[in-house]
Write a protein that holds these residues in place. Sequence first.
Motif, short mmCIF file in Angstrom:
data_model
loop_
_atom_site.label_atom_id
_atom_site.label_comp_id
_atom_site.label_asym_id
_atom_site.label_seq_id
_atom_site.Cartn_x
_atom_site.Cartn_y
_atom_site.Cartn_z
N VAL A 176 36.60 29.06 34.76
CA VAL A 176 36.04 30.37 35.09
C VAL A 176 35.31 30.22 36.43
N PHE A 177 35.61 31.13 37.36
CA PHE A 177 35.01 31.09 38.69
C PHE A 177 34.20 32.35 38.93
N PRO A 178 33.08 32.24 39.62
CA PRO A 178 32.26 33.43 39.89
C PRO A 178 33.04 34.49 40.66
N GLY A 179 32.75 35.75 40.35
CA GLY A 179 33.38 36.86 41.05
C GLY A 179 32.56 37.34 42.22
N TYR A 180 32.80 38.58 42.63
CA TYR A 180 32.12 39.15 43.79
C TYR A 180 30.81 39.84 43.40
N THR A 181 30.71 40.27 42.13
CA THR A 181 29.53 40.97 41.65
C THR A 181 29.09 40.31 40.35
N ASP A 182 28.13 40.92 39.67
CA ASP A 182 27.70 40.38 38.38
C ASP A 182 28.55 40.89 37.22
N GLN A 183 29.65 41.61 37.54
CA GLN A 183 30.50 42.18 36.50
C GLN A 183 31.95 41.71 36.57
N ASP A 184 32.23 40.68 37.37
CA ASP A 184 33.61 40.22 37.48
C ASP A 184 33.66 38.71 37.63
N VAL A 185 34.78 38.12 37.20
CA VAL A 185 35.01 36.68 37.29
C VAL A 185 36.49 36.43 37.53
N PHE A 186 36.83 35.16 37.80
CA PHE A 186 38.21 34.74 37.96
C PHE A 186 38.54 33.69 36.91
N TYR A 187 39.81 33.68 36.50
CA TYR A 187 40.31 32.69 35.55
C TYR A 187 41.57 32.05 36.12
N ASP A 188 41.80 30.79 35.77
CA ASP A 188 43.08 30.16 36.10
C ASP A 188 44.22 31.01 35.57
N ALA A 189 45.31 31.05 36.33
CA ALA A 189 46.47 31.85 35.92
C ALA A 189 47.75 31.08 36.16
#
Length: 233
Positions: A176-189
Amino acid sequence: MTRSALPRFLAIAAKWAGRMVLALAALVILFLLSAWIGGAIPRNAGWTEPDTGVTIMVETNGIHTALVLPLVTPEKDWRSDFPASDLPASGRDYTHISVSWGEREVFLGTPTWTDLSPLTALRVVTIGGDSLLHVAHYVRPAPSDTARPLRVSAREYALIVEQIEAALYEADGRSVFPGYTDQDVFYDAAGRYDMTKTCNQWTSDTLAAAGVRTGWWTPMVGGVMRWVPRPGE
């Protein structure tokens, strides 16, 4: 190199530089033209929006597209796949998630499109890269020209779910990687980003796999959004 030979060398270099610029311009024009034509050719041309089913949204920021899905339906509860506990703002009453697919370094290194360097863009187009899922959490998102509602049948929605699950669970990792805001994240795909499979192509491929009408080849936003009516149309 003698002084007399220098002008000839510079003339030859300028000639080849000009040819390279013209060739690059021709490739860009060819790409844009093929994207326009490919996006205008429909897949699942006979599909019609059902009277009942699950309402999703197709959203865009003008460059990138995403699918906005209800957080919980009888077909799927996304809270176990994309828990709010992964977010800095985990305590909100989220109702929807926005899911999109894209290239890892572009996602993580370009919080705004002005941060995208020409060298990174050239590398992504020519070489490609690994992928991530971007997942944002929303509270009752409002329909708009850039977030267009689309109703699909329960069966079609289940197929959309299958495509997203495959992108998530067929990945090599589960980081899990931090996103741009406090409401989004990234996941391996799963999958590799390249010129033939862009973020917008992933969106249209996901819809097409469910039987929904969309463009055939959609590297650009227009090939996706042209098939989704604006609210009220």
